[in-house]
Structures are given as structure tokens and as C-alpha cells.
Enzyme design. Structure first.
Site, PDB file in Angstrom:
ATOM      1  N   LYS A  80       0.854  -1.205   0.000  1.00 18.08           N
ATOM      2  CA  LYS A  80       0.000   0.000   0.000  1.00 18.08           C
ATOM      3  C   LYS A  80       0.882   1.244   0.000  1.00 18.08           C
ATOM      4  O   LYS A  80       1.909   1.287   0.684  1.00 18.08           O
ATOM      5  CB  LYS A  80      -0.891  -0.042   1.248  1.00 18.08           C
ATOM      6  CG  LYS A  80      -1.952   1.050   1.309  1.00 18.08           C
ATOM      7  CD  LYS A  80      -2.823   0.875   2.554  1.00 18.08           C
ATOM      8  CE  LYS A  80      -3.892   1.939   2.655  1.00 18.08           C
ATOM      9  NZ  LYS A  80      -4.688   1.820   3.898  1.00 18.08           N
ATOM     10  N   SER A 155      -9.637   2.366   3.109  1.00 19.58           N
ATOM     11  CA  SER A 155      -8.787   3.058   2.164  1.00 19.58           C
ATOM     12  C   SER A 155      -7.905   2.116   1.338  1.00 19.58           C
ATOM     13  O   SER A 155      -7.422   2.489   0.279  1.00 19.58           O
ATOM     14  CB  SER A 155      -7.898   4.042   2.922  1.00 19.58           C
ATOM     15  OG  SER A 155      -6.997   3.346   3.775  1.00 19.58           O
ATOM     16  N   SER A 179      -9.481  -0.120   7.269  1.00 15.81           N
ATOM     17  CA  SER A 179      -8.973  -0.057   5.885  1.00 15.81           C
ATOM     18  C   SER A 179      -8.307  -1.315   5.364  1.00 15.81           C
ATOM     19  O   SER A 179      -8.012  -1.415   4.173  1.00 15.81           O
ATOM     20  CB  SER A 179      -8.005   1.109   5.740  1.00 15.81           C
ATOM     21  OG  SER A 179      -8.727   2.294   5.745  1.00 15.81           O
TER      22      SER A 179
HETATM   23  N1  GLN Z   1     -12.935   4.390   6.555  1.00 14.63           N
HETATM   24  C1  GLN Z   1     -12.057   4.762   7.622  1.00 14.63           C
HETATM   25  C2  GLN Z   1     -11.791   6.240   7.558  1.00 14.63           C
HETATM   26  O1  GLN Z   1     -12.134   6.821   6.588  1.00 14.63           O
HETATM   27  C3  GLN Z   1     -10.855   3.919   7.498  1.00 14.63           C
HETATM   28  C4  GLN Z   1      -9.558   4.569   7.680  1.00 14.63           C
HETATM   29  C5  GLN Z   1      -8.413   3.611   7.734  1.00 14.63           C
HETATM   30  O2  GLN Z   1      -8.543   2.525   8.286  1.00 14.63           O
HETATM   31  N2  GLN Z   1      -7.287   4.054   7.222  1.00 14.63           N
HETATM   32  O3  GLN Z   1     -11.269   6.822   8.451  1.00 14.63           O
END
Ligand code: GLN
Length: 503
Positions: A80, A155, A179
Site C-alpha cells: 500500500k 482506504s 482499511s
Molecule cells: N474508513 C475509515 C476512515 O475513513 C478507514 C480509515 C483507515 O482505516 N485508514 O477513516
């Protein structure tokens, strides 16, 4: 060998050692597949064909010379774009870091290299890991390989899609509020958020430091365990890194697969199964619970009343920490600089206005407000108290059961464009994943079938107490084993092949 792209990491390891395949062949197969489908999927922001092939060739040479190699040597992996990679562009999905070349490797990347795994490239993500769909990426969204009009989660949608599209067998993700787990759920793959501190955050571009955790993404529970053991373990460069030995996750996965779950106490989280969950998600979840019972587990219902406040607390804590972490993108130290010839303040303002997307700006404003004098106690302070309540709920629940389960997310993959302008609806995708981050405990998502109404993957989440990540793997591998028998293969064998997609 045919269909190299569909092999699990373990199958590749076996094929390398029996001489049926070389690492160069595995790496070339990954690169070919990316060339074939990634124009449509857009899982990758950067592909390092040269670096990956060089690493693969070196592995093949050492193997031919009879040198001893780490287990996953030669197995391609995607990373990532939130982890810094020396000499490879790293953007965290943001235009503000476009063109920035990190001068060092994250500890996790160092460990992948030490394990001799060819790094295929960097995967797409929502900007600074803020989002549940990858639509907030500054470089365009990733598409879900099951249905290219749908989101792959976020994400870390790029890492999950790279697995579901059979581009790579393994990938690295990061999970601040879900995420890793939510993208795994909506793409029919496996993702694990380890215990907070179990995997080093050194060289991971920070979103919310008290919540961020790096973890493995794979197509099977066993493969995730293999990668987990490569990346986890103490790192003196991360002050929050746990000192103890990595739990035996591979052994646990093998044990779950072989011995079932006799005597394991499973708690179904009452607050995360009812209203607001898609009917097909609920149906598959209930079937999975039956499978757990037939594997010997003792299933009961457990209540975690403070979870009702988890989302609200998270969306105060995360923006607060993010507003502070993102202050360093100031036009001076990294990446983009929009110089309008004015004062440094004006250059900073112009750079941040141009370099950050809407969601990032929204959260910086929210976080700065929540932390400001006069509001700190009302917002950030209260949110931290909720965090304590959630930890207590988990503490009590784990007094009665060994693991907790819930659906990973309320729905299957939604359509691109459907929620991107509606932040509150987007935030609701995280309802089941966020409590684990607030408490620092480990969680896994694994596929449990397709929702009958739309034919899209459904994920089940398993949670365990801090430091016993191995329990996730035991339960996950047992359930996966039972389901693979039902499906006659992994869920992904049912995925549309993507061959011939217009690129
Ligand atoms: N959907 C979560 C957010 O927008 C996930 C973020 C993450 O785990 N990086 O904060």
C-alpha cells in the site's frame, strides 16, 4: 505450470521448492496480469517491474546454488502506498506528495526485502487513508474486480483489488478504522489488522497514530498468517512497538484447519447484527455462525453497549490526530510546492489548497476545531472517555468468550459515485470495524459467501483480545476450511475472470 496468478503464496512456495516454477516466472506472471487488467482495475499507482524482476532473479540464482532462503522468498507482494519505499514513489494517494521519493524504507518494507519477496509495486488508496472506497485517492479510484462499477473498499482498496484481480498473491495494508478489513470483505479476500503495536509503524505515513496498524492481505487465511510472521515483531524504531514475540499465527491456522473449534467460545456482538445490515449480509453471517457451531464452537450472544458511540468518538479522535500529523505537509519539507511569489504563509496555504483533496481538508478543519482551546474537553476529551468505555466492553466480553464475531461491514460493495459526496453515509461503513482500532485489539475479515440479492462477497469479522492474534487465525482457518468444502474452492474461484475487460 498454468494459471500461475491463481496460486496461493503457499502453493508458490511449494512449486519453487519442487522446481516446478521459478520466482522470475511468478513475477513475470504478476506483471503480465497487471498489464492485462490493471487499466480497468487500477489497483496500482506504481509498478516496479525492474526492481521486482531483479529481486526474483537473485532469489532464483541463490536457490539454484542451494543457498538456504526464507520461506516466502520469491513470492511477489504489493505494498500500500502509505508505506515509504526507498527509491520508489510514495504518495499516500495524495497529490501533495506527487513526485516525492523517500530516502528510506519502512521497517515492514525492509522485512519484505529481508524475506526476499519481490515488491511488485505500490497500491492505490484513499488520500492519506481517509475513506472507505478509494474514491478519495488523488489519482482516481480503484475498481472492484467483482464488478468494475463498484468500489473495492477503502482506504486499502488497491491492495484488496490486486488480490481479487489475481495480480499478486499477497499485499500489505494499513488499518486505522477498517482499511484492511472492509476492503477484504467487499472483494472476497482475507485481511488482518494485528494488535496495535504488533507491526512496526516506522516509515508508515501517519493518519491517526494511536489507531494506525499495518497488516497482511491475502486470498487465504493461511497465506495471511505466512505474511503476518514476516512483517510482525518488535522494532526499536517505533516507540509503540510491542516487545514480545510474535504469536504463532501459522501454527494456529494449521491447527484450526485440522482440528476444528471444539470448546472455542464464540460471541456474536448483539449491537452489530441487526438493523442497518443488508439482508444477504445477515443471511450469510447466520450461516457462518452455524458453520462455527458445527466445527465445535460454543456460540453465544454478547452485548457491547458502548459500541453505539464508537463511530462518533472515532470521527473526533481520527481528525484530531490527523490534523496534527498532516501539519508537516507545508510546501517546504515534502512534495508539492505552489509558489505564488508571496509570503511563506501564502505559499503554504496555496500548496495545501492545491495538494489536499476535499475529504482531507474536511478532516483537518474538523480536527483543528475539536482540538482548539475551549472545545478540547467537550470533544476530544469526551471521545477519549468513550474509548475507555469501549475497552471495558471488550474486557467484559472477553471474560466470557474467546473471540467475538460480526459481519465486517453492513453492506456489500456499493456503486462508485454513490456515497462519495455524502461523508456521513461513507463513515457508516466503518461501524463494525472501528471498535477494534479504538481498543487496540486484533481483527480479521474473511469471505463467507455471496449475498443472494447482488452476488457480491460478504465478509465476517473475528476479533480477539490484544496480543492473541493467533486466535483469529485458528478460528478463521477452521471456518475457511468448512466453507471451501462447500464452495469447492475459495470464494474467488467464483469471481468473474476479468479476461477480455476493456483496458
Ligand atoms: N474508513 C475509515 C476512515 O475513513 C478507514 C480509515 C483507515 O482505516 N485508514 O477513516
Amino acid at each position: 505450470m498454468r494459471n500461475l496468478n491463481r496460486l496461493t503464496a503457499q502453493a508458490m512456495v511449494d512449486a519453487f521448492s519442487s522446481g516446478k516454477m521459478t520466482s522470475v516466472q511468478a513475477t513475470e506472471a504478476a506483471l503480465d496480469r497487471i498489464a492485462q487488467v490493471d487499466g480497468a482495475v487500477h489497483a496500482f499507482l506504481h509498478v516496479d517491474a525492474e526492481g521486482a524482476l531483479e529481486a526474483a532473479e537473485a532469489v532464483d540464482k541463490d536457490r539454484a546454488a542451494g543457498k538456504s532462503l526464507p520461506l516466502l522468498a520469491g513470492v511477489p507482494v504489493a505494498v500500500k502506498d502509505v508505506l515509504v519505499t526507498k527509491g520508489l514513489p510514495t504518495t499516500a494517494g495524495s497529490r501533495i506528495l506527487e513526485g516525492w521519493m523517500p530516502p528510506y524504507d519502512a521497517t515492514v518494507v525492509e522485512r519484505l526485502k529481508a524475506a526476499r519477496m519481490p515488491i511488485i509495486g505500490k497500491t492505490n488508496m484513499d488520500e492519506f487513508a481517509m475513506g472507505s472506497s478509494t474514491e478519495h485517492s488523488g489519482y482516481g479510484p480503484t475498481h472492484n474486480p467483482w464488478d468494475l462499477d463498484r468500489i473495492p473498499g477503502g482506504s486499502g482498496g488497491g491492495s484488496a483489488a490486486s488480490l481479487a484481480a489475481f495480480e499478486v498473491p499477497l499485499a500489505i495494508g494499513s488499518d486505522t478504522g477498517g482499511s484492511i478489513r472492509q476492503p477484504a470483505a467487499v472483494t472476497g479476500t482475507v485481511g488482518v489488522k494485528p494488535t496495535y503495536g504488533a507491526v512496526s509503524r516506522y516509515g508508515v505515513i501517519a493518519l491517526a497514530s494511536s489507531l494506525d496498524q499495518v497488516g497482511p492481505c491475502a486470498r487465504t487465511v493461511h497465506d495471511a498468517a505466512l505474511l503476518h510472521e514476516v512483517i510482525a515483531g518488535h522494532d526499536p524504531r517505533d516507540a509503540t512497538s510491542l516487545p514480545e514475540a510474535v504469536p504463532p499465527v501459522v501454527t494456529a491456522a494449521n491447527r484450526g484447519r485440522q482440528d476444528g473449534l471444539e470448546g472455542v467460545r464464540v460471541g456474536v456482538i448483539k449491537e452489530l447484527t441487526g438493523e442497518g445490515f443488508q439482508s444477504g449480509v445477515r443471511q450469510r453471517f447466520e450461516e457462518a455462525i452455524h458453520q462455527l457451531s458445527s466445527l465445535g464452537a460454543k456460540v453465544t450472544e454478547v452485548s457491547c453497549p458502548s459500541f453505539a458511540y464508537a463511530l462518533a468518538a472515532y470521527y473526533l479522535i481520527l481528525p484530531s490526530e490527523a490534523s496534527s500529523n498532516l501539519a508537516k505537509y507545508d510546501s517546504v519539507r515534502f512534495g508539492l510546492r505552489v509558489d505564488d511569489g508571496g509570503t511563506i504563509e501564502r505559499v503554504m496555504g496555496a500548496t495545501r489548497a492545491a495538494g489536499f483533496g476535499d475529504e482531507v481538508k474536511r478532516r483537518i478543519i474538523l480536527g483543528t476545531y475539536a482540538l482548539s482551546a475551549g472545545y478540547y474537553d467537550a470533544y476530544y476529551g469526551s471521545a477519549q472517555k468513550v474509548r475507555t468505555l469501549i475497552q471495558r466492553d471488550f474486557g467484559e466480553a472477553f471474560g466470557a468468550v474467546d473471540v467475538l464475531v460480526s459481519p465486517t461491514c453492513p453492506t456489500t460493495a456499493f456503486r462508485l459515485g454513490e456515497q462519495v459526496d455524502d461523508p456521513l453515509t461513507m463513515y457508516l461503513n466503518d461501524i463494525a470495524t472501528i471498535p477494534a482500532n479504538l481498543a487496540g485489539i486484533p481483527g480479521m475479515s474473511l469471505p463467507i459467501g455471496l449475498a443472494p440479492e447482488d452476488g457480491l462477497p460478504v465478509g465476517l469479522q473475528i476479533l480477539a483480545p490484544a496480543r492473541v492474534d493467533d486466535r483469529l487465525y485458528r478460528v478463521g482457518a477452521a471456518l475457511e476450511g468448512a466453507l471451501v468444502d462447500v464452495w469447492a474452492g475459495t470464494l474467488l474461484t467464483q469471481a468473474p475472470p476479468l479476461e477480455g475487460v476493456p483496458v
